[in-house]
Design a protein around this motif. Structure first.
Motif, PDB file in Angstrom:
ATOM      1  N   TYR A 155       0.827  -1.238   0.037  1.00 23.52           N
ATOM      2  CA  TYR A 155      -0.058  -0.045   0.107  1.00 23.52           C
ATOM      3  C   TYR A 155       0.876   1.154  -0.067  1.00 23.52           C
ATOM      4  CZ  TYR A 155      -4.316  -2.549   0.045  1.00 23.52           C
ATOM      5  OH  TYR A 155      -5.304  -3.217  -0.226  1.00 23.52           O
ATOM      6  N   PHE A 162       2.601   1.296 -10.328  1.00 24.13           N
ATOM      7  CA  PHE A 162       1.413   1.389 -11.139  1.00 24.13           C
ATOM      8  C   PHE A 162       1.167   2.533 -11.942  1.00 24.13           C
ATOM      9  CE2 PHE A 162      -2.874   2.426 -11.713  1.00 24.13           C
ATOM     10  CZ  PHE A 162      -3.473   1.497 -12.548  1.00 24.13           C
TER      11      PHE A 162
ATOM     12  N   ILE B 151      -5.069   7.236  -9.842  1.00 27.64           N
ATOM     13  CA  ILE B 151      -4.402   7.250  -8.498  1.00 27.64           C
ATOM     14  C   ILE B 151      -5.349   6.409  -7.512  1.00 27.64           C
ATOM     15  CG2 ILE B 151      -4.037   8.624  -6.353  1.00 27.64           C
ATOM     16  CD1 ILE B 151      -2.996  10.904  -8.238  1.00 27.64           C
ATOM     17  N   TYR B 153      -7.408   3.894  -8.169  1.00 27.67           N
ATOM     18  CA  TYR B 153      -6.959   2.661  -8.685  1.00 27.67           C
ATOM     19  C   TYR B 153      -5.587   1.940  -8.015  1.00 27.67           C
ATOM     20  CZ  TYR B 153      -6.888  -1.793 -11.339  1.00 27.67           C
ATOM     21  OH  TYR B 153      -6.784  -2.986 -11.539  1.00 27.67           O
ATOM     22  N   ALA B 154      -4.688   2.949  -8.074  1.00 33.43           N
ATOM     23  CA  ALA B 154      -3.162   2.546  -7.659  1.00 33.43           C
ATOM     24  C   ALA B 154      -3.166   2.137  -6.214  1.00 33.43           C
ATOM     25  CB  ALA B 154      -2.291   3.749  -7.893  1.00 33.43           C
ATOM     26  N   TYR B 155      -4.100   2.779  -5.489  1.00 37.45           N
ATOM     27  CA  TYR B 155      -4.223   2.609  -3.961  1.00 37.45           C
ATOM     28  C   TYR B 155      -5.254   1.490  -3.613  1.00 37.45           C
ATOM     29  CZ  TYR B 155      -0.308   5.534  -3.193  1.00 37.45           C
ATOM     30  OH  TYR B 155       0.908   6.165  -3.213  1.00 37.45           O
ATOM     31  N   ALA B 156      -6.268   1.563  -4.311  1.00 38.13           N
ATOM     32  CA  ALA B 156      -7.383   0.876  -3.702  1.00 38.13           C
ATOM     33  C   ALA B 156      -7.547  -0.531  -4.250  1.00 38.13           C
ATOM     34  CB  ALA B 156      -8.904   1.334  -3.973  1.00 38.13           C
ATOM     35  N   ASN B 158      -4.714  -2.048  -7.002  1.00 42.66           N
ATOM     36  CA  ASN B 158      -3.374  -2.464  -7.656  1.00 42.66           C
ATOM     37  C   ASN B 158      -2.613  -3.325  -6.188  1.00 42.66           C
ATOM     38  OD1 ASN B 158      -2.075  -2.983  -9.975  1.00 42.66           O
ATOM     39  ND2 ASN B 158      -0.447  -2.068  -9.099  1.00 42.66           N
ATOM     40  N   PRO B 159      -2.815  -2.803  -5.107  1.00 37.66           N
ATOM     41  CA  PRO B 159      -1.981  -3.467  -4.101  1.00 37.66           C
ATOM     42  C   PRO B 159      -2.204  -5.217  -4.097  1.00 37.66           C
ATOM     43  CG  PRO B 159      -2.609  -1.270  -3.248  1.00 37.66           C
ATOM     44  CD  PRO B 159      -3.309  -1.391  -4.773  1.00 37.66           C
ATOM     45  N   LEU B 160      -3.392  -5.375  -4.387  1.00 32.88           N
ATOM     46  CA  LEU B 160      -3.956  -6.705  -4.391  1.00 32.88           C
ATOM     47  C   LEU B 160      -2.962  -7.581  -5.258  1.00 32.88           C
ATOM     48  CD1 LEU B 160      -7.700  -6.954  -3.991  1.00 32.88           C
ATOM     49  CD2 LEU B 160      -6.208  -7.927  -2.524  1.00 32.88           C
ATOM     50  N   PHE B 162       0.129  -6.976  -6.049  1.00 40.68           N
ATOM     51  CA  PHE B 162       1.657  -7.145  -5.547  1.00 40.68           C
ATOM     52  C   PHE B 162       1.270  -8.288  -4.538  1.00 40.68           C
ATOM     53  CE2 PHE B 162       4.223  -6.289  -1.974  1.00 40.68           C
ATOM     54  CZ  PHE B 162       5.682  -6.441  -2.689  1.00 40.68           C
ATOM     55  N   LEU B 163       0.211  -8.278  -3.517  1.00 40.38           N
ATOM     56  CA  LEU B 163       0.235  -9.363  -2.604  1.00 40.38           C
ATOM     57  C   LEU B 163       0.040 -10.623  -3.065  1.00 40.38           C
ATOM     58  CD1 LEU B 163      -2.169  -7.166  -0.154  1.00 40.38           C
ATOM     59  CD2 LEU B 163       0.198  -7.738   0.429  1.00 40.38           C
ATOM     60  N   ALA B 186      -6.980  -0.157   1.800  1.00 39.94           N
ATOM     61  CA  ALA B 186      -7.274   0.275   0.821  1.00 39.94           C
ATOM     62  C   ALA B 186      -8.301   1.381   1.019  1.00 39.94           C
ATOM     63  CB  ALA B 186      -7.959  -1.080  -0.041  1.00 39.94           C
TER      64      ALA B 186
END
Lengths: 194, 194
Positions: A155, A162, B151, B153-156, B158-160, B162-163, B186
């Motif tokens: 996060y 991205f 932005i 999308y990048a935070y809410a 996209n991190p999924l 990476f995880l 998120a």
DNA sequence: TAAGTAAAAATGAACGTTCATTCTTTTTTT
DNA sequence: AAAAAAAGAATGAACGTTCATTTTTACTTA
């Protein structure tokens, strides 16, 4: 001694060409012959500096990764407050991804494909420790959520990749105020809500 | 008519084999001969269903992307509150990435390399509209920060990715409580702080 | 229903090309 | 003049794709 005599310039040109070609065409469409041509070197010469194609890509990855983390932590000092430290590191990373966009793109591609072999990937992760230590301190002080480093990274840091890729594709233009907004989102996602 | 007679099973087997091989070896190390072998089909048969290798990868990408977004929005309804809607969509996406991990990994690889051609990429983005509409509504109601969709999308969301990738590499094991933590991060990153 | 047949689908082998890598020779350096 | 570095040409393997042929399918006619 023999190895030291070899022109470091040629090696650098090869690494540079690899980054540029892999970025634009992908690993699958980056033959050694093109790398040689772009570096203004004979294909055979590559093998004086690198064992084979995999080795060339691995070494390129490790070097760029080191450059990235060096830049990220260059001005950080351990006696900073958690909030200041995080903002500093975060903005250095953002800076790198915007200014050294080609290098950051190359890392993103490596990190999302099986292009790099596992030992090189592990080698590349090592240098993130100062950030993990900072988070550890933040958790102790009750400022940072008590989450695993993976989730914090996902996060706080990864969204920048991205945004950089999206910007590189021309979908939108990142400016200074976007960076500030993104930083706030990053901090909001990991800070403890009072 | 002629085309409809061809066995859909073979086409599906080819798409499935493409996903699996590209996931494990990367596009650069996935020859048509291996795809054919895994799908238990002659190499020549691939060309009855697809124009060439690029077309096979493009079509696979578009199909998986459609499957992904269909899943994400399957139970969403537009009259939900912004908060409920977001939680629902977010958790469906998380669900997909964990349950259909192979498919999600394939998308991540495509989205971070020049492996897919630009028209197919654009085709793949189309289906995200319901989420963008929800955010629009959230901004109007003062619940969601007034940021660009990229932005958000990048935070809410996209991190999924990476995880998921990190988990697939075996670095750590995602469980139910991680998912809940990630959801909170998120939402915290995009919600307006009162 | 059974035999015959024409079209469609599928195949294994083959093609021409491109690739990573090596070999032999030339150039540069010390 | 010897050693190191670099080069271009050569090599064998592997690739994407196509070709010539066989197998399967769908349909017609008896």
């Amino acid at each position: 001694m023999a190895k030291l005599q070899k022109s470091i310039d040629k090696r650098n040109a090869l690494v540079k060409a690899t980054i540029e070609l892999v970025n634009n065409n992908g690993f699958h469409a980056t033959p050694m012959s093109k790398i040689a041509k772009m570096a203004k070197v004979s294909p055979a010469t590559i093998y004086l500096y690198f064992e084979n194609k995999q080795d060339l890509v691995n070494q390129t990855y490790i070097e760029v990764k080191a450059e990235y983390t060096n830049y990220a932590f260059a001005t950080y000092e351990e006696n900073m407050s958690v909030e200041d430290g995080f903002e500093l590191i975060w903005k250095r990373i953002a800076d790198f991804k915007l200014k050294e966009c080609e290098h950051a793109m190359f890392l993103a591609q490596c990190d999302n494909t099986p292009m790099i072999d596992e030992p090189s990937r592990i080698e590349g992760i090592k240098h993130l420790q100062p950030l993990l230590d900072l988070w550890q301190r933040g958790k102790k002080e009750g400022l940072v959520k008590p989450l695993s480093d993976f989730i914090l990274y996902a996060y706080a840091i990864n969204p920048l990749s991205f945004l950089m890729i999206t910007q590189k594709r021309g979908a939108f233009q990142l400016n200074e105020s976007h960076i500030e907004e993104a930083y706030q989102a990053a901090w909001d996602s990991i800070k403890v809500n009072k």
